[in-house]
Design a protein around this motif. Structure first.
Motif, PDB file in Angstrom:
ATOM      1  N   VAL A 249       0.836  -1.174  -0.035  1.00 38.15           N
ATOM      2  CA  VAL A 249       0.125   0.033  -0.056  1.00 38.15           C
ATOM      3  C   VAL A 249       0.751   1.183  -0.006  1.00 38.15           C
ATOM      4  N   ILE A 250       1.922   1.239   0.905  1.00 33.32           N
ATOM      5  CA  ILE A 250       2.932   2.521   0.941  1.00 33.32           C
ATOM      6  C   ILE A 250       3.539   2.758  -0.222  1.00 33.32           C
ATOM      7  N   ASN A 251       3.936   1.720  -0.947  1.00 28.06           N
ATOM      8  CA  ASN A 251       4.825   1.600  -2.177  1.00 28.06           C
ATOM      9  C   ASN A 251       3.943   2.144  -3.404  1.00 28.06           C
ATOM     10  N   LEU A 252       2.685   1.680  -3.428  1.00 29.35           N
ATOM     11  CA  LEU A 252       1.750   2.253  -4.320  1.00 29.35           C
ATOM     12  C   LEU A 252       1.364   3.616  -4.194  1.00 29.35           C
ATOM     13  N   LEU A 253       1.046   3.915  -2.939  1.00 26.34           N
ATOM     14  CA  LEU A 253       0.723   5.333  -2.924  1.00 26.34           C
ATOM     15  C   LEU A 253       2.055   6.513  -3.236  1.00 26.34           C
ATOM     16  N   ARG A 254       3.163   6.005  -2.603  1.00 19.41           N
ATOM     17  CA  ARG A 254       4.458   6.681  -2.774  1.00 19.41           C
ATOM     18  C   ARG A 254       4.858   6.706  -4.340  1.00 19.41           C
TER      19      ARG A 254
ATOM     20  N   ALA B 203      -7.297  14.315   1.022  1.00 22.12           N
ATOM     21  CA  ALA B 203      -6.324  13.331   0.797  1.00 22.12           C
ATOM     22  C   ALA B 203      -6.896  12.419  -0.387  1.00 22.12           C
ATOM     23  N   THR B 204      -6.029  11.955  -1.072  1.00 24.04           N
ATOM     24  CA  THR B 204      -6.495  11.136  -2.253  1.00 24.04           C
ATOM     25  C   THR B 204      -7.570   9.960  -1.940  1.00 24.04           C
ATOM     26  N   TRP B 205      -7.203   9.442  -0.988  1.00 21.56           N
ATOM     27  CA  TRP B 205      -7.895   8.065  -0.567  1.00 21.56           C
ATOM     28  C   TRP B 205      -8.182   8.193   0.908  1.00 21.56           C
ATOM     29  N   GLY B 206      -9.350   7.669   1.150  1.00 22.93           N
ATOM     30  CA  GLY B 206      -9.725   7.362   2.589  1.00 22.93           C
ATOM     31  C   GLY B 206     -10.232   5.915   2.782  1.00 22.93           C
TER      32      GLY B 206
ATOM     33  N   ARG C 248      -5.317  -2.059  -0.847  1.00 26.95           N
ATOM     34  CA  ARG C 248      -4.401  -2.349  -2.024  1.00 26.95           C
ATOM     35  C   ARG C 248      -4.981  -2.890  -3.016  1.00 26.95           C
ATOM     36  N   GLN C 249      -6.038  -3.620  -3.105  1.00 26.19           N
ATOM     37  CA  GLN C 249      -6.948  -3.908  -4.315  1.00 26.19           C
ATOM     38  C   GLN C 249      -7.355  -2.710  -5.151  1.00 26.19           C
ATOM     39  N   ALA C 250      -7.790  -1.806  -4.344  1.00 25.50           N
ATOM     40  CA  ALA C 250      -8.487  -0.399  -5.049  1.00 25.50           C
ATOM     41  C   ALA C 250      -7.260   0.468  -5.698  1.00 25.50           C
ATOM     42  N   LEU C 251      -6.183   0.399  -4.960  1.00 24.30           N
ATOM     43  CA  LEU C 251      -4.889   1.181  -5.572  1.00 24.30           C
ATOM     44  C   LEU C 251      -4.625   0.665  -6.856  1.00 24.30           C
ATOM     45  N   VAL C 252      -4.387  -1.024  -6.958  1.00 22.21           N
ATOM     46  CA  VAL C 252      -3.877  -1.452  -8.024  1.00 22.21           C
ATOM     47  C   VAL C 252      -4.874  -1.417  -9.176  1.00 22.21           C
ATOM     48  N   GLY C 253      -6.150  -1.725  -8.843  1.00 22.06           N
ATOM     49  CA  GLY C 253      -7.358  -1.382  -9.817  1.00 22.06           C
ATOM     50  C   GLY C 253      -7.064  -0.101 -10.386  1.00 22.06           C
ATOM     51  N   ARG C 254      -7.121   1.100  -9.459  1.00 18.85           N
ATOM     52  CA  ARG C 254      -7.150   2.377 -10.104  1.00 18.85           C
ATOM     53  C   ARG C 254      -5.911   2.482 -11.036  1.00 18.85           C
ATOM     54  N   LYS C 255      -4.653   2.050 -10.508  1.00  8.97           N
ATOM     55  CA  LYS C 255      -3.373   2.200 -11.582  1.00  8.97           C
ATOM     56  C   LYS C 255      -3.606   1.539 -12.842  1.00  8.97           C
TER      57      LYS C 255
END
Length: 175
Positions: free
Chosen positions: A16-21, A104-107, A164-171
């Motif tokens: 999660v942190i790596n995807l956000l960074r 914030a981008t995400w909540g 993490r799933q949401a971050l990967v999906g958005r990317k």
């Protein structure tokens, strides 16, 4: 992200942190039953301060309503263990963590009943939500078995995995 055969909470939080960074995005968290456990997992990862803005542990109804903006009529009608409450908590976290007027981008929102006593819903019932500027996703009800601590740990792990799933999906959708 490299798939693993086993994953720890730290592994998922690190992803999660790596995807956000990498995407230069930020995160805010609103927790109830998890009591700060999601923030503890995230801030254990080196570099978390680049993207994690902070969080609210809204263990009581007035904090959910007054700080996060959860609708009091919703709570009166459904109780605090509900998908829409988790969604409004996640959306509220984004607003509360605004810096210079930028949310914030995400909540991320967590709500549920860890027991030992039933509080309207069955012990182990959990709802999670992830909010972005244009969409809020909810999951649940989950039914986590075990002790109070096992329910809380299950909720934290699931919340991080869903984020993490949401971050990967958005990317993937933006590529």
């Amino acid at each position: 992200m490299t798939p693993r055969s086993t994953e720890t909470m730290f592994d998922i939080a690190s992803d999660v942190i790596n995807l956000l960074r990498k995407s230069k995005e930020t995160l805010a968290v609103a927790e109830s039953l998890t009591g700060g456990g999601v923030m503890m997992a995230l801030t254990a990862v080196p570099g978390a301060s680049e993207c994690v803005r902070g969080g609210v542990v809204s263990y009581t109804i007035p904090l959910k309503e007054n700080i996060l903006g959860v609708d009091e009529n919703l709570i009166a009608r459904e109780g605090v263990v509900h998908a829409s409450v988790a969604a409004q908590m996640a959306e509220g976290a984004r607003r509360v963590a605004a810096v210079d007027g930028i949310e914030a981008t995400w909540g991320l929102g967590t709500t549920g009943d860890a027991g030992p006593d039933k509080q309207g819903k069955d012990v182990g019932t959990v709802f999670l939500a992830v909010a972005a500027s244009d969409d809020t996703q909810t999951w649940g009800p989950f039914s986590f078995p075990g002790s109070r601590e096992q329910v809380r740990q299950g909720a934290i792990l699931e919340a991080l995995a869903r984020l993490r799933q949401a971050l990967v999906g958005r990317k993937a959708n933006s590529s």
